[in-house]
Write a protein that holds these residues in place. Structure first.
Motif, PDB file in Angstrom:
ATOM      1  N   GLU A  68      -1.342   3.969  -6.474  1.00  0.00           N
ATOM      2  CA  GLU A  68      -0.154   3.996  -7.308  1.00  0.00           C
ATOM      3  C   GLU A  68      -0.016   5.304  -8.058  1.00  0.00           C
ATOM      4  N   TRP A  70       0.152  -5.582   0.809  1.00  0.00           N
ATOM      5  CA  TRP A  70       1.149  -4.941   1.662  1.00  0.00           C
ATOM      6  C   TRP A  70       1.360  -3.482   1.243  1.00  0.00           C
ATOM      7  N   ILE A  71       1.379  -3.253  -0.068  1.00  0.00           N
ATOM      8  CA  ILE A  71       1.588  -1.880  -0.549  1.00  0.00           C
ATOM      9  C   ILE A  71       0.434  -0.983  -0.105  1.00  0.00           C
ATOM     10  N   ARG A 120       0.848   2.214   2.391  1.00  0.00           N
ATOM     11  CA  ARG A 120       0.517   3.564   1.918  1.00  0.00           C
ATOM     12  C   ARG A 120      -0.581   4.199   2.783  1.00  0.00           C
ATOM     13  N   ILE A 152       5.722  -2.456   5.091  1.00  0.00           N
ATOM     14  CA  ILE A 152       6.295  -2.666   3.753  1.00  0.00           C
ATOM     15  C   ILE A 152       7.513  -3.573   3.828  1.00  0.00           C
ATOM     16  N   GLU A 162       7.820  -4.242  -7.150  1.00  0.00           N
ATOM     17  CA  GLU A 162       7.043  -3.093  -6.710  1.00  0.00           C
ATOM     18  C   GLU A 162       7.110  -2.911  -5.196  1.00  0.00           C
ATOM     19  N   VAL A 163       7.086  -4.003  -4.440  1.00  0.00           N
ATOM     20  CA  VAL A 163       7.166  -3.897  -2.983  1.00  0.00           C
ATOM     21  C   VAL A 163       8.494  -3.289  -2.567  1.00  0.00           C
ATOM     22  N   VAL A 166       8.537   0.457  -3.324  1.00  0.00           N
ATOM     23  CA  VAL A 166       7.778   1.227  -2.346  1.00  0.00           C
ATOM     24  C   VAL A 166       8.547   1.325  -1.032  1.00  0.00           C
ATOM     25  N   ASN A 167       9.231   0.276  -0.675  1.00  0.00           N
ATOM     26  CA  ASN A 167      10.051   0.290   0.544  1.00  0.00           C
ATOM     27  C   ASN A 167      11.144   1.352   0.428  1.00  0.00           C
TER      28      ASN A 167
END
Length: 919
Positions: free
Chosen positions: A237, A282-283, A287, A302, A314-315, A318-319
């Protein structure tokens, strides 16, 4: 050693070697044979491309089907063999465990053996009871003894631990094709060993063991399969946003971590399978793929994470981040995300950020307010994109109604409202905000008053009320931070008021010296960080509360003098003199700055006159007044001031006499100077400077006999004055040409004080001038023995040394004298003569860092810069020279004190001497 009989006997039926101690199913190096380059070559030729394992963790992958079938067949065959072994062992274990009780033959029911079937567990329990006492004694066995116990059936008595370590070394690893290719190439390069080269698999195994051990150590001594998932996610992160730029790094760096990548990929795959509803899994997986430039797979992962965890903002973020190159897709993703997370502030802000024009941004943010009407951040973002001031005011008024305790909303509203409305808003805000934020309202009100009216009284009242309502919750350092912020925003009155109130609130009735010293340091630190108004306010408070603290006044004056314009400098002088009328240096500093900085001779004369009225016995004030009159052209007035000085001071010191003598010598009044010298010696018979001046007066008249007699008398009454002995010897050597007498005078001085470095230096230089080099070296050695830390003697030692020895002498001299200025100057000059300009320059500059009052260094460095420096460097040196006003040096002092140079500026003398040196 006797050979065991069983080694020559035939093995029993169904005997399997090693079955008794469990040594079955293993393979040794001897079974495998050697591995040579040809076998590696065949493995390399059959290798697939680098991406053959890329999708190994997918469910539908069938790349290893053939190998899998073969492995299953091998497993079935192995299971069959193990089953046969188990059956044979089971036949052995089915022996009857019987207990036979034989009674008297007379008993009819006990005339035959009774057999009782028992289980294996019961049999082991019975045996355990028999060995119970022996087991207790095992507690006394040490760890070392236990490790060295041989196993059952180990007739050769070989060490158990060593055998175990040997077995552990016999392991096999799957190597990459690149590793095999490297080994093949390295062996091909050595053609003379191509036929018989055998790969040392044991060395490879040991090397891999070391790599594995270091990796395990990095995991904080945890098990090899355990990973600190939370720390890994946190690290991900905190990584940079631009992953594509990071991925474009050299492929060699990425390939070096291929093993870690594959292991982590398998690990995260298992995490996703075990906990598919955790967004962090998943994150982390996405990554990981993104960092190795597998962008499509990362985006798929993602997206699956978004499908599995749609309520995690958050998912979705990130997507969006991983699809930032496709703006339209990002908008689709954020719209889908907001359906599931309509109250996510981050997603709404991201949606507004994805819009390209302000109208669309405002539309998105207004829609967000329908779901988050009490979000302070949203209101402030909307106001930021509003162009019409009235609309901003209306929106902020609405925001303050919904969020009456939001200090940011009130402050933003006050900044854009008219003065009258702003005052009303501040009054409302004082009633609504929390107590720990009320000071911000008062500070904003003081800023508003300062910008509108410039009324310092009102500003001070507001700040005083602020401290009354909020001082209990805020420390002094925090108040000073607010003052600094106000100064940076150009609200100087507010900054000053806050600083004074903060110090007033903290100061107690009785203050210690340490406390005052801390206040002064705080003020110096504020000025160092360019917070002039805060520092000035702190100094004003300190000097008003502690007027007798001279350190605070000196720091205050130094600060004001360093500020361009000197607007407040003279006010500070007036305050300092008013608070400390008996401190002479304030008058001297004030008069000097008025004279030098503004050329205001009349004001300087007034300041010195005022000082003399309050301090009539201060010789420094008299000398300053005399110098002012002399430099301004009133030489007669200067002479009269000397006479007044001797009359008004009850017991004038020797300084008054020899300064007056110097003044008369400059005017050419030799007879008057001789008279003053005799009068001065009548009052101060043991003052060496009076004897020196009297001797110099006779030298001016070329009366060498009188001069030597004066110096000789002075040496008898002032034994500790080296200058008298040296001056006497110089007259004997240079004027009377009596070298033996000069040498005798200096030897006599050294007999009295064998640690006089000036006398030793004069003695050594006398021998050098006489061409007695060997005697000079002897004297240098003797002097260094008496005074090993003398920089002057070490300088002569370096000059007398041979070129090949000087480098060693540099280090010895610097260590012995603690980097004495004369030694450093000598080294710099020597390096200059050798053409090492950069090194010489470094040594020159180091002198001023440790001894800025060394005049000789300025002369030589100025000459150095004239040849090898720049115009800016010369100007910088001149500024440094004027600021420091050097007063010592074997070369500089005689130049500075020459009678013909009395009226000349020091900087002019420096330039002249440096030019003479460079020519």
């Amino acid at each position: 050693m006797e050979r065991k009989s069983f080694l020559d006997q035939e093995a029993p039926p169904n005997y399997i070697a090693g079955i008794g101690r469990g040594a079955t199913g293993f393979t040794t190096q001897a079974d495998l044979g050697s591995i040579n380059s040809n076998r590696f070559q065949s493995r390399v030729d059959d290798s697939d491309d680098d991406e053959r394992f890329s999708d190994a963790d997918e469910d539908n992958y069938s790349g290893f089907a053939r190998e899998k079938v073969k492995e299953e067949e091998d497993d079935l065959e192995a299971d069959k063999i193990y089953d046969e072994l188990e059956k044979r062992l089971e036949l052995r274990r089915k022996r009857k465990h019987a207990t036979v009780d034989k009674e008297d033959e007379n008993q009819p029911d006990n005339d035959k053996v009774q057999v009782k079937d028992i289980t294996i567990g019961e049999s082991m329990k019975t045996i355990g009871e028999q060995f119970k006492d022996y087991k207790k004694e095992l507690a006394k066995v040490s760890v070392e003894q236990w490790e060295n116990l041989p196993e059952s059936g180990d007739f050769t008595r070989r060490n158990k631990r060593l055998r175990k370590e040997l077995q552990e070394n016999q392991r096999f690893y799957r190597n990459s094709d690149g590793f095999i290719a490297e080994m093949r190439d390295s062996e091909q390069n050595t053609s003379d060993r191509l036929n018989d080269s055998i790969t040392d698999i044991t060395s490879v195994s040991l090397a891999k063991d070391k790599v594995l051990a270091s990796q395990l150590a990095n995991l904080n001594n945890t098990e090899a399969s355990s990973v600190d998932f939370n720390s890994y996610i946190k690290q991900l992160e905190e990584s940079k946003d631009n992953y594509e730029d990071a991925a474009l790094q050299s492929s060699s760096k990425i390939s070096s971590n291929v093993g870690d990548y594959h292991r982590n990929r398998v690990l995260f795959n298992k995490m996703r399978e075990s906990a598919p509803n955790k967004p962090g899994n998943w994150i982390a997986s996405a990554r990981l793929e993104y960092e190795v430039r597998k962008y499509e797979r990362a985006r798929k992962l993602i997206q699956q994470g978004c499908d599995q965890c749609p309520r995690s903002e958050e998912v979705w973020l990130v997507n969006i981040e991983m699809n930032h190159s496709d703006l339209h897709l990002c908008k689709v993703i954020v719209a889908e995300a907001i359906k599931y997370n309509s109250k996510s502030l981050k997603l709404w802000l991201k949606a507004a950020e994805l819009e390209t024009d302000n109208i669309s941004k405002k539309r998105v943010l207004r829609k967000a307010l329908e779901f988050l009407p009490t979000s302070e951040t949203l209101w402030l973002e909307i106001v930021k994109y509003e162009d019409v001031n009235d609309m901003k005011i209306r929106m902020l008024e609405k925001a303050t109604e919904l969020l009456p305790t939001s200090i940011e909303m009130w402050l933003e509203l006050v900044k854009i409202e008219p003065i009258g409305d702003a005052r009303k808003s501040l009054n409302k805000a004082r009633k609504c905000v929390e107590k720990h934020d009320i000071h911000l309202i008062y500070i904003e009100g003081a800023k508003l008053e300062e910008s509108a009216t410039q009324n310092e009284i009102k500003v001070n009242k507001l700040i005083a009320k602020c401290f009354k309502d909020a001082s209990d919750t805020i420390a002094k350092d925090e108040w000073l931070r607010f003052a600094v912020e106000c100064e940076q925003d150009k609200f100087f009155m507010t900054a000053k008021a806050i600083t004074l109130q903060a110090l007033e609130t903290e100061v107690a009735d009785e203050e210690t010296e340490d406390k005052i010293y801390s206040y002064v340091n705080d003020a110096r630190l504020a000025f160092k960080h360019k917070n002039v108004e805060v520092a000035r306010s702190m100094f004003m408070f300190i000097t008003s509360k502690f007027a007798n603290n001279l350190d605070a006044w000196d720091s205050f004056i130094e600060m004001e003098k360093s500020i361009d314009g000197n607007s407040e400098l003279y006010t500070v002088y007036e305050m300092a003199i008013s608070a400390n009328p008996d401190v002479v240096r304030f008058y001297l500093m004030y008069a000097k700055d008025k004279w030098m900085l503004e050329n205001d001779v009349e004001k300087a004369r007034q300041i010195l006159t005022e000082g003399l009225e309050k301090n009539k016995e201060s010789e420094d004030l008299w000398f300053a007044a005399i110098k002012l009159e002399w430099k301004s052209g009133s030489k007669l007035q200067a002479t009269q001031l000397f006479e007044r000085c001797r009359d008004e001071i009850p017991e004038p010191s020797a300084r008054v006499w020899y300064k007056h003598i110097t003044l008369e010598r400059i005017q050419g009044h030799i007879d008057q100077a001789l008279k003053l010298a005799d009068e001065g010696l009548a009052y101060h018979q043991q003052e060496p400077k009076l004897y020196l001046q009297l001797g110099q007066l006779y030298e001016d008249q070329e009366n060498w006999q009188k001069a030597t007699e004066t110096y000789e008398l002075g040496t008898k009454l002032c034994l500790d004055c080296s200058e008298l002995w040296i001056s006497w010897a110089k007259v004997e050597e240079f004027k009377l040409k009596r070298l033996v007498k000069a040498r005798s005078i200096l030897d006599q001085r050294l007999a009295i004080n064998n640690k006089d470095e000036l006398a030793y230096l004069s003695r050594i230089q006398l021998e050098i001038r006489s061409k007695n080099i060997q005697q000079a070296r002897i004297l240098i050695a003797k002097a260094l023995k008496e005074i090993p830390k003398s920089g002057l003697i070490w300088s002569e030692n370096i000059k007398m040394a041979k070129p090949q020895q000087r480098k060693n002498f540099y280090k010895m001299a610097l260590n012995s004298t603690d980097d004495d200025s004369y030694v450093v100057l000598t080294i710099a000059l020597d390096l200059w003569s050798l053409g090492k300009m950069s090194r010489a320059k470094q040594f020159f500059q180091s002198i001023f860092e440790n001894d800025s009052d060394f005049g000789d260094a300025y002369i030589y460095y100025f000459g150095f810069l004239l040849k090898h420096g720049t115009h800016d460097e010369i100007k910088e040196l001149e500024t440094q020279f004027v600021k420091n006003e050097p007063r010592h040096g074997l070369i500089w002092c005689p130049i500075f004190k020459k009678l013909e140079n009395f009226d000349r500026e020091p900087l002019e003398l420096l330039r002249e001497e440096a030019n003479n040196l460079s020519n």
